[in-house]
Design an enzyme around this catalytic site. Structure first.
Site, PDB file in Angstrom:
ATOM      1  N   PRO A  20       0.838  -1.213   0.000  1.00 51.07           N
ATOM      2  CG  PRO A  20       0.016  -1.029   2.175  1.00 51.07           C
ATOM      3  CD  PRO A  20       0.715  -1.977   1.245  1.00 51.07           C
ATOM      4  CB  VAL A  22      -0.666   7.588   0.984  1.00 50.98           C
ATOM      5  CG1 VAL A  22      -1.283   8.954   0.736  1.00 50.98           C
ATOM      6  CG2 VAL A  22      -1.348   6.941   2.173  1.00 50.98           C
ATOM      7  CD  GLU A  45      -4.159   4.745   6.555  1.00 55.29           C
ATOM      8  OE1 GLU A  45      -4.056   4.201   7.648  1.00 55.29           O
ATOM      9  OE2 GLU A  45      -3.727   5.896   6.326  1.00 55.29           O
ATOM     10  CD  GLN A  90      -2.902  -0.140   4.633  1.00 54.20           C
ATOM     11  OE1 GLN A  90      -2.656   0.996   4.238  1.00 54.20           O
ATOM     12  NE2 GLN A  90      -1.985  -0.936   5.153  1.00 54.20           N
ATOM     13  CB  CYS A 119       0.387   4.614   9.273  1.00 56.84           C
ATOM     14  SG  CYS A 119       0.722   6.296   8.720  1.00 56.84           S
ATOM     15  N   GLY A 218       9.769  -4.239   3.647  1.00 59.63           N
ATOM     16  CA  GLY A 218      10.817  -3.345   4.140  1.00 59.63           C
ATOM     17  C   GLY A 218      12.155  -3.534   3.439  1.00 59.63           C
ATOM     18  NE  ARG A 245      11.249   2.289   0.902  1.00 59.49           N
ATOM     19  CZ  ARG A 245      12.375   2.003   1.538  1.00 59.49           C
ATOM     20  NH1 ARG A 245      13.301   2.911   1.656  1.00 59.49           N
ATOM     21  NH2 ARG A 245      12.570   0.801   2.066  1.00 59.49           N
TER      22      ARG A 245
HETATM   23  C1  FNR Z   1       4.067   3.960   2.176  1.00 56.67           C
HETATM   24  N1  FNR Z   1       3.753   3.002   3.132  1.00 56.67           N
HETATM   25  C2  FNR Z   1       2.430   2.778   3.484  1.00 56.67           C
HETATM   26  N2  FNR Z   1       2.111   1.742   4.317  1.00 56.67           N
HETATM   27  C3  FNR Z   1       0.831   1.441   4.597  1.00 56.67           C
HETATM   28  O1  FNR Z   1       0.571   0.486   5.330  1.00 56.67           O
HETATM   29  N3  FNR Z   1      -0.182   2.204   4.062  1.00 56.67           N
HETATM   30  C4  FNR Z   1       0.056   3.256   3.227  1.00 56.67           C
HETATM   31  O2  FNR Z   1      -0.884   3.893   2.739  1.00 56.67           O
HETATM   32  C5  FNR Z   1       1.412   3.585   2.943  1.00 56.67           C
HETATM   33  N4  FNR Z   1       1.735   4.670   2.141  1.00 56.67           N
HETATM   34  C6  FNR Z   1       3.040   4.818   1.684  1.00 56.67           C
HETATM   35  C7  FNR Z   1       3.334   5.777   0.709  1.00 56.67           C
HETATM   36  C8  FNR Z   1       4.606   5.861   0.178  1.00 56.67           C
HETATM   37  C9  FNR Z   1       4.894   6.863  -0.901  1.00 56.67           C
HETATM   38  C10 FNR Z   1       5.629   4.997   0.650  1.00 56.67           C
HETATM   39  C11 FNR Z   1       7.035   5.080   0.090  1.00 56.67           C
HETATM   40  C12 FNR Z   1       5.361   4.084   1.648  1.00 56.67           C
HETATM   41  C13 FNR Z   1       4.799   2.082   3.633  1.00 56.67           C
HETATM   42  C14 FNR Z   1       5.054   0.956   2.632  1.00 56.67           C
HETATM   43  O3  FNR Z   1       3.884   0.207   2.366  1.00 56.67           O
HETATM   44  C15 FNR Z   1       6.157  -0.009   3.130  1.00 56.67           C
HETATM   45  O4  FNR Z   1       5.768  -0.559   4.357  1.00 56.67           O
HETATM   46  C16 FNR Z   1       7.514   0.688   3.333  1.00 56.67           C
HETATM   47  O5  FNR Z   1       7.811   1.582   2.273  1.00 56.67           O
HETATM   48  C17 FNR Z   1       8.627  -0.367   3.418  1.00 56.67           C
HETATM   49  O6  FNR Z   1       8.652  -1.205   2.271  1.00 56.67           O
HETATM   50  P1  FNR Z   1       9.714  -1.027   1.086  1.00 56.67           P
HETATM   51  O7  FNR Z   1       9.590   0.383   0.572  1.00 56.67           O
HETATM   52  O8  FNR Z   1      11.078  -1.228   1.687  1.00 56.67           O
HETATM   53  O9  FNR Z   1       9.388  -2.058   0.068  1.00 56.67           O
END
Ligand code: FNR
Length: 342
Positions: A20, A22, A45, A90, A119, A218, A245
């Site tokens: 997820p 945003v 979310e 979500q 979050c 992560g 990411r």
């Molecule tokens: C996120 N992350 C996030 N997590 C979540 O549970 N709900 C959300 O809406 C969001 N929004 C969000 C926006 C953006 C632009 C980023 C970069 C991250 C967190 C994401 O889902 C994830 O847990 C972390 O980025 C770690 O995973 P990666 O990036 O290492 O694959």
């Protein structure tokens, strides 16, 4: 472990998943991830209060299903049949009853529901949502139990780790006893940021302790090519992997036969944005996050000045596709209103 792949109930075992994000994970990005090989795609979310205010509308012109906020007529969630069996919505929530109601609003159009318990933003914490739930396990369990009993589709939660590995395993055991289908674990604590290393050994311990699928998250800092996804999976001993990411920057990370050149990804993304009439500011935001420092080029500077979907598409040489599609959509809208269109 019960995993009913043949009955179309979403299975979380051995999957590669779009995390997820945003503003990033609107419909065009989710479809792009599916095109490139993601098995499951999470929405951004969406807050329970907002979902509860929505009504459902079939959009005949776009062939989509729209959830529209009654208070301001904005589309809060747009989906389509292509993703119906792969999309997980979500919810951001701090209340069992509201969470259950919000899940019921979308239940017939999505494959699963996830509760955000990771979050770390002030907005979430102050409202008792997101990572605040990690420190209120009774409330977290009450929310999951309420949603599990309210809907027929599988429910998951996405957490961050606690400071101590044993405490985190104990929390996950509690959460898993509510009947959730899987738990996704981001291996950082609430205070840790992307530059801190991901606690893969915590995820491994959780994966060994639970008898439902654990989804590792992560690892993006170390995920540059598809093989790195497999390495991350093996390191954490998880059944599935979730990526944010790396996919935000280049969604073709999901392609097993190798990543595509970024401008090809942008064009593929834009076609979905056109097809589903994605609003220009959101489309621009997603492309900006793909471009990063390439914005310094002439095309990048022109892009920054663009305000319409047509202008953005012209820059990536798919202006004609945009013009034709938009004309066709306008005709369909007119036809719906009984006006002849040449
Ligand atoms: C996120 N992350 C996030 N997590 C979540 O549970 N709900 C959300 O809406 C969001 N929004 C969000 C926006 C953006 C632009 C980023 C970069 C991250 C967190 C994401 O889902 C994830 O847990 C972390 O980025 C770690 O995973 P990666 O990036 O290492 O694959």
């Amino acid at each position: 472990m019960v995993c009913m792949e043949n009955t179309k109930r979403l299975c979380y075992d051995n999957k590669v998943i779009l995390a997820p994000m945003v503003r990033i994970n609107t419909l065009p990005m989710r479809l792009l991830a599916l095109d490139y090989g993601a098995d499951i795609v999470y929405t951004e979310e969406l807050i329970d209060h907002r979902l509860i205010r929505c009504y459902r509308k079939v959009n005949e012109t776009l062939q989509s299903v729209d959830f529209i906020d009654k208070s301001d007529a904005t589309v809060v969630f747009r989906t389509c049949s292509r993703e119906k069996h792969n999309v997980v919505l979500q919810i951001g929530t701090s209340d069992p009853e509201r969470a259950a109601k919000a899940a019921q609003v979308v239940e017939q159009d999505v494959a699963g529901i996830d509760i955000n318990m990771g979050c770390p933003k002030d907005f979430s914490l102050k409202g008792g949502m997101g990572a605040a739930l990690l420190f209120n396990p009774d409330k977290a369990c009450a929310i999951l139990s309420a949603v599990v009993s309210a809907v027929k589709i599988p429910v998951t939660c996405k957490i961050r780790v606690l400071q101590d590995v044993d405490d985190t395993v104990a929390l996950c055991k509690k959460l898993s006893a509510t009947g959730v289908a899987a738990i996704c674990v981001h291996g950082r604590t609430i205070k840790e940021r992307p530059m801190h290393s991901n606690r893969n050994h915590f995820i491994k311990a959780i994966s060994e302790a639970l008898d439902i699928p654990v989804i590792a998250n992560g690892g993006s800092k170390e995920i540059k090519v598809f093989e790195d996804i497999i390495k991350f999976k093996n390191l954490t001993g998880c059944s599935s992997v979730m990526i944010a990411r790396s996919a935000e920057k280049n969604c073709s990370i999901f392609k097993q036969d190798g990543k595509l050149e970024l401008f090809t990804v942008i064009r593929d993304y834009l076609r979905h944005a056109i097809d589903y009439d994605n609003v220009a500011p959101n489309t621009k935001y997603c492309i900006q996050n793909m471009l990063q420092n390439i914005q310094e080029t002439e095309r990048g500077r022109n892009f920054l000045e663009s305000t319409s979907l047509q202008q953005i598409c012209d820059l990536w040489d798919i202006g004609d596709y945009c013009r034709q599609k938009q004309k066709k959509m306008n005709c369909l809208r007119f036809e719906e209103r009984d006006v002849v269109c040449n």
